[in-house]
Design an enzyme around this catalytic site. Sequence first.
Site, PDB file in Angstrom:
ATOM      1  CB  THR A  52      27.779  11.348 -27.411  1.00 51.10           C
ATOM      2  OG1 THR A  52      26.734  12.066 -26.775  1.00 51.10           O
ATOM      3  CG2 THR A  52      28.982  12.244 -27.551  1.00 51.10           C
ATOM      4  CG  ASP A 123      20.312  12.743 -27.616  1.00 53.75           C
ATOM      5  OD1 ASP A 123      20.022  12.136 -26.565  1.00 53.75           O
ATOM      6  OD2 ASP A 123      21.057  13.729 -27.646  1.00 53.75           O
ATOM      7  CB  SER A 124      20.052   7.398 -25.585  1.00 52.26           C
ATOM      8  OG  SER A 124      20.553   8.119 -24.498  1.00 52.26           O
ATOM      9  CB  SER A 125      17.297  12.360 -24.453  1.00 49.24           C
ATOM     10  OG  SER A 125      18.560  12.478 -23.873  1.00 49.24           O
ATOM     11  CB  THR A 155      26.003   7.999 -21.878  1.00 48.25           C
ATOM     12  OG1 THR A 155      25.870   9.406 -22.055  1.00 48.25           O
ATOM     13  CG2 THR A 155      27.253   7.497 -22.559  1.00 48.25           C
ATOM     14  CG  ASP A 156      21.781  11.622 -21.951  1.00 50.05           C
ATOM     15  OD1 ASP A 156      22.821  11.680 -21.259  1.00 50.05           O
ATOM     16  OD2 ASP A 156      21.412  12.548 -22.703  1.00 50.05           O
TER      17      ASP A 156
END
Length: 597
Positions: A52, A123-125, A155-156
């Site tokens: 993010t 996106d870390s997902s 952060t995920d």
Amino acid sequence: MAGLAEPTGSRVCGVLGKALCCTEPAPVLELGGGCSRAMAEVRVLVINTGGTIGMVPQSEGLAPEANKLAGALKKIPILHDSAYAAKMHIRLGTDTLVLPHSNQQSQNKTIIYTILELSPLLDSSNMTPADWRKIAKQLEENYEKYDGFVILHGTDTMAYTASALSFMCENLGKTIVLTGSQVPIYELRNDGRANLLGALLIAGQFVIPEVCLYFHNKLYRGNRVTKVDAESFNAFSSPNLPPLANAEIDITINWETVWRASNTKKFEIHTNMNSNVGLLRIFPGITAAAVKAFLQSPMEGIVLETYGSGNAPNNRPDLLDELKKATDRDVVILNCTQCLRGTVSSLYATGKALKDMGVVAGADMTPEAALAKLSYVLGKSELTLDEKKKMLSENLRGEMTSMPVGAKITLKDSRFIQEIARYLHVSCKEELAAVRDALTPSLACAAAKTGDLDALKALQNMGGNLSSGDFDGRTPLHVASCEGNLEVVEYLLKTGATVYAKDRFGATPLMNAIQFRQLDVIYLLRTTGAHLSNQELMNAGTELCSLAFNGDIDGLKAWHLAGVDLNQCGYDGETPHNVVKAAGHVEVIEFLSQLMS
Ligand code: ASP
């Protein structure tokens, strides 16, 4: 640092010890007075993986945008000092920025940081172990070029990546800080700026040889955190370990908690992570069929998330049978609790049933850390099953709380420090500890100078920190390296002293050992990962020619052992070999000729 002008700025610090520029500030004895000093430059590499912090709204929602961050940060005055950059001799690359000086005590170095963007930004997902490997490779490639590292990350899954990197980075000697934000840095109100700033200040100023995670004014051990809030800026919690640092008015490092390697090996990365691992959370009524399906081949190890202090139903033979069959097939089961706080024990019969079937107790590890550790340990194909299980139950990177072995000698045992405390009229535990901390650097440096290993051991047993620098930032390792006290150097390294400590003159223990031609010490420091900076390497030519001219063969050997190319030219373009030929020192000519052949 290479090709950059020395900073001209200097600052004034009021309280002794608060703004020392080495690894750990000398402890504070309020003696008053002030000191001023020029700030050293340090280099930090920022590896941007996405998340993010650098996202922008797109048609499908927030997503990272490539090639945008460095340019945007250059326009934010708290994150880039364009005037300082303009004053420097060489032009900074487009992705290199300078953190402005601050009058706060928390900053004692000029931090120059370079942003390295991975592609694609994620996106870390969407991250997988392949991305952990990619980050680890960058750390390996750039390890000697930078003083510290910041990893920008979503952060995920940040807790998973931090845990994985903590294991993948073996014998780590430098600071690695993961950070990110809940709101993009481009928004008016965001947490990205503060998080990046804090991470840079910590990675640039302190040698905390750990993979850490910095968020919302706190620095955590990376393998101790878990994401607990999807909406607050305070997104992470480290339920079983207090923060390594708090960034309040000052950045206060909790040095006693900092994890240190206890060996003399060089940094390396382990990238062979086993993918046949998983997390299985039990719940009331879980079917044996579900457990059986989960444990099927190719599964090689699972983290079993159990209740409370490691309990699973012991009135469910069908379930226990499936777990037993799996351990019999050499599937490794690591027991962790579903509770946020607390540890696995065999207090209850329901917990003991698991232990009896060969399940490994995971103490107070987070599920993220346990999974990463399992993947790391099972990736060590050279180990036997028993060795892997043993390794899983050991504390490898501070990821678990291990039981104390033997009682620690307390402050009360030091007559000397007690006497001083009595003289100073202090008596409470905290004040005694403050006296100990204030005295330790000087006493330890004195002991390192005379090679008094017993004194060093006594100081350490008292809880004294042997990595602290004295008022000139000189650590016991600097002193022992000058003196060539090999046994002391080895002891200090094994108790976690950092080879990257710099005294107020910018000298490392390796530079000291070279100056005093302590060949054995140089060898040991190098084995432990010590290296010269780019600037030291580049400036060596003239010194080498001077040594060659004087026929100083030990001096040349010292530089050679430290990794310097002895064919480097001096300021006038002459090589040491040419110089020594002209001077006619036969032994040195032979030595240099052998190296060249
Ligand atoms: N989904 C985002 C990520 O993990 C969330 C964040 O960065 O805060 O990349």
